[in-house]
Scaffold this active site. Structure first.
Site, mmCIF file in Angstrom:
data_model
loop_
_atom_site.group_PDB
_atom_site.id
_atom_site.type_symbol
_atom_site.label_atom_id
_atom_site.label_comp_id
_atom_site.label_asym_id
_atom_site.label_seq_id
_atom_site.Cartn_x
_atom_site.Cartn_y
_atom_site.Cartn_z
ATOM 1 N N TYR A 71 0.667 -1.544 -0.587
ATOM 2 C CA TYR A 71 0.575 0.010 0.408
ATOM 3 C C TYR A 71 0.851 1.317 -0.087
ATOM 4 O O TYR A 71 1.361 1.522 1.074
ATOM 5 C CB TYR A 71 -0.924 -0.084 1.161
ATOM 6 C CG TYR A 71 -2.196 -1.229 0.974
ATOM 7 C CD1 TYR A 71 -2.307 -2.502 0.358
ATOM 8 C CD2 TYR A 71 -2.711 -1.496 2.285
ATOM 9 C CE1 TYR A 71 -3.217 -2.742 -0.184
ATOM 10 C CE2 TYR A 71 -3.191 -2.673 2.511
ATOM 11 C CZ TYR A 71 -3.470 -3.357 1.362
ATOM 12 O OH TYR A 71 -5.077 -4.173 1.849
ATOM 13 N N HIS A 137 0.578 -12.177 1.146
ATOM 14 C CA HIS A 137 -0.539 -11.152 0.165
ATOM 15 C C HIS A 137 -0.998 -11.438 -0.968
ATOM 16 O O HIS A 137 -1.924 -11.547 -1.463
ATOM 17 C CB HIS A 137 0.019 -9.392 -0.287
ATOM 18 C CG HIS A 137 -0.820 -8.601 0.009
ATOM 19 N ND1 HIS A 137 -0.273 -7.183 -0.395
ATOM 20 C CD2 HIS A 137 -1.857 -8.828 -0.751
ATOM 21 C CE1 HIS A 137 -1.868 -6.184 -0.724
ATOM 22 N NE2 HIS A 137 -2.312 -7.657 -0.959
ATOM 23 N N SER A 216 -13.353 -5.408 1.202
ATOM 24 C CA SER A 216 -14.290 -4.596 1.022
ATOM 25 C C SER A 216 -15.550 -5.322 0.916
ATOM 26 O O SER A 216 -16.352 -5.542 0.268
ATOM 27 C CB SER A 216 -13.564 -4.790 -1.176
ATOM 28 O OG SER A 216 -12.533 -4.549 -1.092
ATOM 29 N N PRO A 217 -15.890 -5.153 2.428
ATOM 30 C CA PRO A 217 -17.228 -5.420 3.193
ATOM 31 C C PRO A 217 -18.025 -4.781 2.349
ATOM 32 O O PRO A 217 -19.163 -5.062 2.651
ATOM 33 C CB PRO A 217 -16.844 -5.985 4.359
ATOM 34 C CG PRO A 217 -16.260 -4.823 4.679
ATOM 35 C CD PRO A 217 -15.292 -5.277 3.465
ATOM 36 N N LEU A 218 -18.503 -3.687 1.977
ATOM 37 C CA LEU A 218 -18.867 -2.397 1.336
ATOM 38 C C LEU A 218 -18.642 -1.820 -0.293
ATOM 39 O O LEU A 218 -19.082 -1.367 -0.999
ATOM 40 C CB LEU A 218 -18.626 -1.270 1.949
ATOM 41 C CG LEU A 218 -18.421 -1.196 3.627
ATOM 42 C CD1 LEU A 218 -18.435 0.066 4.528
ATOM 43 C CD2 LEU A 218 -20.335 -1.589 4.185
ATOM 44 N N ARG A 220 -16.722 -2.131 -1.768
ATOM 45 C CA ARG A 220 -16.117 -1.032 -2.977
ATOM 46 C C ARG A 220 -16.767 0.116 -2.506
ATOM 47 O O ARG A 220 -16.630 0.686 -3.697
ATOM 48 C CB ARG A 220 -15.494 -1.362 -3.816
ATOM 49 C CG ARG A 220 -14.393 -3.032 -4.120
ATOM 50 C CD ARG A 220 -13.400 -3.133 -5.377
ATOM 51 N NE ARG A 220 -13.178 -4.130 -5.173
ATOM 52 C CZ ARG A 220 -12.058 -4.559 -4.457
ATOM 53 N NH1 ARG A 220 -11.091 -3.739 -4.004
ATOM 54 N NH2 ARG A 220 -11.148 -5.869 -4.786
#
Length: 343
Positions: A71, A137, A216-218, A220
């Site tokens: 990141y 990763h 990414s539970p929302l 994206r």
């Protein structure tokens, strides 16, 4: 004290419900914070905004952060390390290595030498001597996963990591690694619009006592009160070429999710709270890590752990957003390189 910083176990501001990070791991907040956006993957950001977000996380009782060497080439880790040292507060941290920094897409190195170098770099940037969780990763297909598990076990025995896990792997690979040493967690994408982990991974984690950490539970930023605008995505935005954000898929997805928004509103919840509550309702070993760089957005969903879904709620959610409702694949062919597919 841990490495001269406050231990979250002794820090109480706003208490959030907790869940166990694997069989022998620490108790962490039921909802964590994904820190990918601190590095600008979804638009420009700065130190001040990221610090405000971390401050909001602390104030809301979030104790668990997720980051990675990848990141911003370590920039997300640097920000977290600086925040912790400057503000005297210690989160439980998961970070990731195994992708060749600066390499071509799909270039991964899970050798002991490469992982040790990556981990040492992460610890230095985070300004700690130990992290609670270290993930691979992406898999390096030239090295058997049993050998990688042995390397990670060494790191644990050396006191550098509390436990280890893998991101975007298959249930079969988890079983192989777990046979060498108990795995702490698996991190795969999971949300109302990405439900493939229900075809084996959720069940395998539950059977083995492994935490499942949905990223990414929302969806994206789709499962929010305001849809993103793909026409305004900068070239650096990871979603720009994702099939679900391209027309006609995007408009079809918006139409479906609008019904879920209306449902959440009728119950007095934000869309994000409802989406996270649905994940938390699946099983106790799930610990979602929604990502944001905005303190305001974080406060919109931090209360999701307090929501209790009824049987009526579950039935209605399934009616509005049935399994497989999403239009388009979750990744483009280029983006999915290195991800272990099993269904």
């Amino acid at each position: 004290m841990i490495n001269g910083l406050f231990d979250p176990a002794n820090y109480k501001d706003k208490q959030m419900k907790t869940r166990k990070l694997g069989l022998d791991g620490p108790d962490v907040s039921a909802i964590g914070l994904g820190c990918m956006s601190f590095a600008g993957f979804f638009g420009t950001t700065d130190k001040t905004e990221s610090f405000e977000c971390l401050e909001a996380a602390r104030d809301q009782g979030i104790t668990f952060l997720d980051t990675a060497e990848l990141y911003g080439k370590g920039y997300s880790e640097e920000l977290i390390g600086e925040y912790q040292q400057e503000r005297g507060h210690r989160f439980s941290i998961a970070t990731k290595g195994g992708i060749v920094s600066g390499g071509k897409r799909g270039e991964n190195d899970n050798s002991e030498a490469a992982l040790r170098k990556a981990l040492e770099g992460s610890l230095k940037r985070l300004r700690v001597e130990h992290v609670e969780l270290y993930y691979i990763h992406r898999r390096d297909w030239s090295i058997e996963i049993e050998d990688v598990a042995e390397t990670l076990t060494k790191f644990k025995n050396e006191g550098k990591i509390g436990g280890f896990g893998f991101s975007e792997i298959a249930p079969s690979s988890l079983r192989r690694a777990h046979a060498v040493h108990p795995v702490t967690a698996v991190q795969n994408e999971y949300s109302l619009w990405t439900r493939y982990p229900e075809l084996g991974m959720l069940q395998t984690c539950a059977e083995l006592g492994v935490a499942f950490v949905p990223f990414s539970p929302l969806a994206r930023a789709m499962l929010t009160d305001t849809f993103p605008d793909p026409t305004g995505f900068p070239d650096t935005d990871f979603r720009k070429n994702m099939p679900r954000f391209l027309e006609p898929n995007f408009s079809a997805n918006c139409k479906m999710i609008s019904g879920f928004r209306n449902f959440a509103r009728s119950r007095g919840w934000s869309t994000t709270e409802a989406a996270l509550a649905w994940i938390l309702d699946q099983k106790e070993h799930l610990i979602p890590i929604p990502g944001t760089r905005s303190a305001a957005h974080l406060k919109e969903w931090a209360g999701a752990a307090e929501i209790k879904l009824t049987d009526e709620d579950r039935t209605e959610i399934e009616r509005i957003l049935p399994v497989g409702f999403a239009h388009g694949d979750r990744y483009s062919d280029e983006q999915i390189v290195g991800i272990e597919r099993y269904c």
